[in-house]
Design a protein around this motif. Structure first.
Motif, short mmCIF file in Angstrom:
data_model
loop_
_atom_site.label_atom_id
_atom_site.label_comp_id
_atom_site.label_asym_id
_atom_site.label_seq_id
_atom_site.Cartn_x
_atom_site.Cartn_y
_atom_site.Cartn_z
N SER A 287 0.83 -1.20 0.00
CA SER A 287 0.00 0.00 0.00
C SER A 287 0.87 1.25 0.00
O SER A 287 0.54 2.24 -0.66
CB SER A 287 -0.95 -0.01 1.20
N ASN B 129 -10.93 10.54 0.30
CA ASN B 129 -11.04 10.04 1.65
C ASN B 129 -10.33 8.69 1.82
O ASN B 129 -10.84 7.81 2.49
CB ASN B 129 -12.53 9.86 1.94
N LEU B 130 -9.20 8.53 1.15
CA LEU B 130 -8.51 7.24 1.20
C LEU B 130 -7.12 7.47 1.74
O LEU B 130 -6.33 8.19 1.13
CB LEU B 130 -8.40 6.65 -0.20
N SER B 131 -6.80 6.83 2.87
CA SER B 131 -5.57 7.23 3.54
C SER B 131 -4.31 6.79 2.82
O SER B 131 -3.27 7.38 2.99
CB SER B 131 -5.57 6.68 4.95
N ASP B 132 -4.37 5.74 2.01
CA ASP B 132 -3.14 5.28 1.38
C ASP B 132 -3.00 5.74 -0.05
O ASP B 132 -2.13 5.31 -0.77
CB ASP B 132 -3.08 3.74 1.43
N PHE B 133 -3.89 6.63 -0.48
CA PHE B 133 -3.94 6.99 -1.90
C PHE B 133 -2.69 7.74 -2.33
O PHE B 133 -2.13 7.49 -3.38
CB PHE B 133 -5.19 7.81 -2.19
N PRO C 125 1.49 11.72 1.18
CA PRO C 125 1.17 12.67 2.27
C PRO C 125 -0.07 12.25 3.06
O PRO C 125 -0.13 12.45 4.27
CB PRO C 125 0.93 13.99 1.52
N ILE D 62 0.92 9.52 5.44
CA ILE D 62 1.66 10.06 6.58
C ILE D 62 0.69 10.62 7.61
O ILE D 62 0.82 10.36 8.81
CB ILE D 62 2.65 11.14 6.12
N THR E 298 -2.39 9.81 8.14
CA THR E 298 -3.10 8.73 8.83
C THR E 298 -2.20 8.06 9.84
O THR E 298 -2.61 7.76 10.96
CB THR E 298 -3.62 7.69 7.82
#
Lengths: 305, 376
Positions: free
Chosen positions: A73, A247-251, A254, A257, A259
């Motif tokens: 990811s 709204n996707l933390s691993d997209f 930055p 980071i 998240t």
């Protein structure tokens, strides 16, 4: 860049010693800057780099760095970040470069010129929640343009807003502040192009395309490439715009980071955040070194003139 | 957006350095003698009147991560200020539970460090027993639902429960079952508040949808599959809904906490519009109050807990759509205020919540499953 002669100015006490102290006191002048960059750039960078070499319990090692490097990811996010940065740097530098060219071709200091410079200065800083909201309200599913498009042009991409909510959307949003930044960075170079060069080329029988091929493009290239690198770094480190749109933390890196720093559902891991940041710093250092090298070329040329 | 900007990770560190520089450390023990930083209940500190007097002497309370639209905290803060005449310093209203603790640790020893926390269960459990919280039992402690089981020593105290709900614009008709969301008329309209990997609201939203389609807290795959269906239909969008996207109609369907949506209902009503709520499955989570071990205003910190966990605070939470942990007792003893009952009813049971272990397991699953389902 240019040396301003300092002789004959300042108090007339013991010329040699005054020059000595002047050269020393010049360092005093940069002290606040050094202090500032030390506190807000060097110390945090040190903190990140040293943190990246510690595991969750603070033990020294490369465990987390290796974990992050091998995490699928984290890699996907990094790839997205690099891809979007490259796309928007290319699109932004070409479009912004053309726009800057249009500006210098017109009357310099005229209304259009001043208006464009002012607008670019504002829009280059336009980002985050406001930018996202502006685009959502315009091109989003329930936005102004899409509502019209559904009525009058149902087959067009304007009516089908889903492009805005993904990679393409982020690229478009980023390009929106990349173009004006390119204008600001590239404009001085274009302004330094002497009309005499063109005249000389014409006088020697050069055609328009020959002028551009032999004079214009070679002179502009280092400056253009440098500006493109700056744009790349600009979007690589951008955070707020993407955070509100996606709204996707691993997209993007930055987002990952953020998240890793703030997750309230048990995902908080400062070591991971610092490792991700360390990889980002490496990319930024490479890009900015390239920028510095290119600038050196440009300043040499600017001085020679 | 600054082009010379450093990465966001280091920025956070830089900020922490920046705010801690200009502040001088102040001594926490009040001049009048009693040191409230070790007081474990009001009577040990000389009773409520003494606590109030000590807080008024401190003159200020530092709170963090309390948005005014959240569980009616705006009214709560105003009420506290008015009742006791002390200033309230509000830091980082949009911060997460983790950031509350981080801030307290970074600002430790300064008078800007937060006095009290309002934190999710995962963070409360993570930091219990680490010396982060100062144990304190409020007067109503024995009547608070699950207070004794959550933390027998009173390190943290459950304060209110939020039930997840689906808030939506009345212009879209009426939603009666979760499958309605797949209807083409919801194209590009459904949003989840927060990423489930980072936000407890987002994660609980997934739990609620999961339960509504027949899943359990131990296995959220059904819920994720439903989100994938929503995404494939083009109905689910990855936008982070905010007050402005809701007000302007960019996110007309929002999966969110009931105590946030209750505020939207009022806001829409004031503008002559309708905002409805649909709750397909009762899933919620309980937040917790705690006093910081490094509270620069130890008396005010304890008074804030007495206020928010007492009857006055319970009414404020209830009006805002959050179920205070005192509610069951208030209803049983017929002390529940009428306007509170009108807002949240006489419900005697709290919504089902995931345990810390279930949340952790779900997060591990979602780490790869969520981007695969709704990514791009």
């Amino acid at each position: 860049m240019t040396q301003i002669p300092i002789q004959g100015t300042g108090p007339a006490v013991g010329r040699t010693s005054s020059r000595y102290w002047r050269s020393k006191s010049a360092y005093l002048g940069v002290l606040p800057f050094l202090l500032f960059s030390g506190l807000f750039l060097l110390y945090p960078t040190w903190n990140v780099i040293s943190g990246a070499f510690q595991d969750e319990s603070g033990k020294f090692g490369t465990k987390v760095l290796v974990e992050v490097f091998n995490s699928s990811s984290a890699r996907a996010g990094f790839r997205n970040s690099l891809e979007i940065s490259a796309q928007t740097a290319i699109a932004g530098s070409i479009l912004g470069g053309l726009f800057a060219w249009a500006m210098v071709s017109g009357k310099q200091g005229g209304f259009f010129y001043r208006y464009s410079v002012a607008l670019s200065s504002v829009l280059a800083q336009f980002g985050g929640v406001m930018l996202t909201f502006a685009f959502l309200a315009t091109f989003g599913f329930n936005g102004l343009v899409s509502t019209f498009a559904i009525k009058y042009a149902p087959g067009s991409f304007l009516a089908e807003s889903s492009w805005l909510y993904g990679k393409a959307g982020i690229a478009v949003l980023y390009t929106f502040f990349q173009i004006p930044l390119m204008v600001l960075v590239f404009l001085p170079t274009l302004e330094n192009m002497k009309p005499q060069w063109r005249e000389a080329s014409d006088a020697l029988g050069g055609k328009t395309y020959e002028y551009w091929l032999r004079v214009g493009i070679p002179i502009l290239t280092p400056s253009f490439a440098g500006a493109a690198l700056l744009l790349f770094v600009n979007s690589f480190s951008a955070y707020a715009t993407a955070a509100t749109l996606i709204n996707l933390s691993d997209f993007l890196t930055p987002l990952a980071i953020a998240t890793a720093l703030t997750s309230e559902v048990g995902g908080a891991n400062p070591a991971e955040a610092k490792s991700l940041s360390a990889y980002m710093i490496i990319v930024v250092i490479i890009a900015m070194s390239g920028y510095a090298l290119l600038r050196r070329k440009v300043s040499k040329w600017e001085q020679r003139r | 957006m600054k082009f010379s900007k450093i990465t966001s990770g280091s920025l956070a560190v830089a900020l922490a350095v920046a705010i801690s520089i200009p502040v001088l450390s102040i001594s926490t023990a009040s001049a009048a003698g009693r040191d409230y930083s070790k007081i474990k209940n009001a009577s040990a500190g000389g009773g409520m009147a003494a606590l109030v007097a000590a807080c008024q002497k401190e003159g200020q309370l530092n709170v963090i991560a309390l948005p005014h639209y959240w569980a009616n905290y705006g009214e709560m803060i105003d009420g506290f200020k008015k009742t006791y005449g002390v200033k309230i310093d509000e830091a980082n209203p949009e911060g997460s539970s983790q950031e509350e603790i981080d801030s307290a640790i970074q600002l430790k020893g300064t008078n800007r460090s937060p006095d009290v926390f309002d934190i999710g269960l995962a963070i409360a459990v993570k930091y219990a027993g680490t010396g982060t919280f100062a144990p304190y039992k409020v007067k109503t402690w024995n009547y608070l639902l699950n207070a004794a089981t959550a933390s027998p020593t009173g390190e943290f105290t459950p304060n209110y429960t939020g039930t997840l709900t689906i808030g939506y614009s009345g212009a879209l008709g009426t939603i009666t079952k979760i499958e309605d969301l797949l209807d083409p008329k919801f194209k590009g309209k459904v949003a989840l508040n927060g990423d489930p990997l980072g936000s407890s609201t987002g994660l609980n939203g997934v739990f609620m949808v999961n339960k509504a389609v027949g899943g359990t807290f131990d296995d959220v795959s059904k819920g994720v599959a439903f989100f994938k269906k929503l995404k494939d239909a083009g109905n689910f969008i990855n936008v982070n809904p905010t007050a402005s996207t809701i007000a302007s109609g960019q996110t007309p369907v929002v999966i969110d906490n009931g105590y946030v949506q209750a505020g939207v209902v009022k806001q829409f009503a004031a503008a002559g519009q309708v905002w409805k709520m649909f709750t397909p499955a009762s899933v919620g989570s309980t937040y917790n109050s705690a006093v910081s071990a490094w509270a620069p205003h130890p008396a005010c910190a304890r008074l804030w807990l007495e206020y928010t966990l007492g009857e006055t605070g319970a009414r404020v939470f209830a009006i805002g759509g959050a179920t205070p942990t005192l509610w069951v007792w208030l209803v049983k003893t017929r002390r529940a205020p009428a306007d509170g009952i009108a807002s949240i009813g006489r419900s005697k049971v709290s919504a089902e919540a995931a345990t810390a272990a279930q949340s952790a397991a779900a997060r591990v699953y979602l780490k790869t499953a969520w981007p695969a389902a709704v990514g791009g």
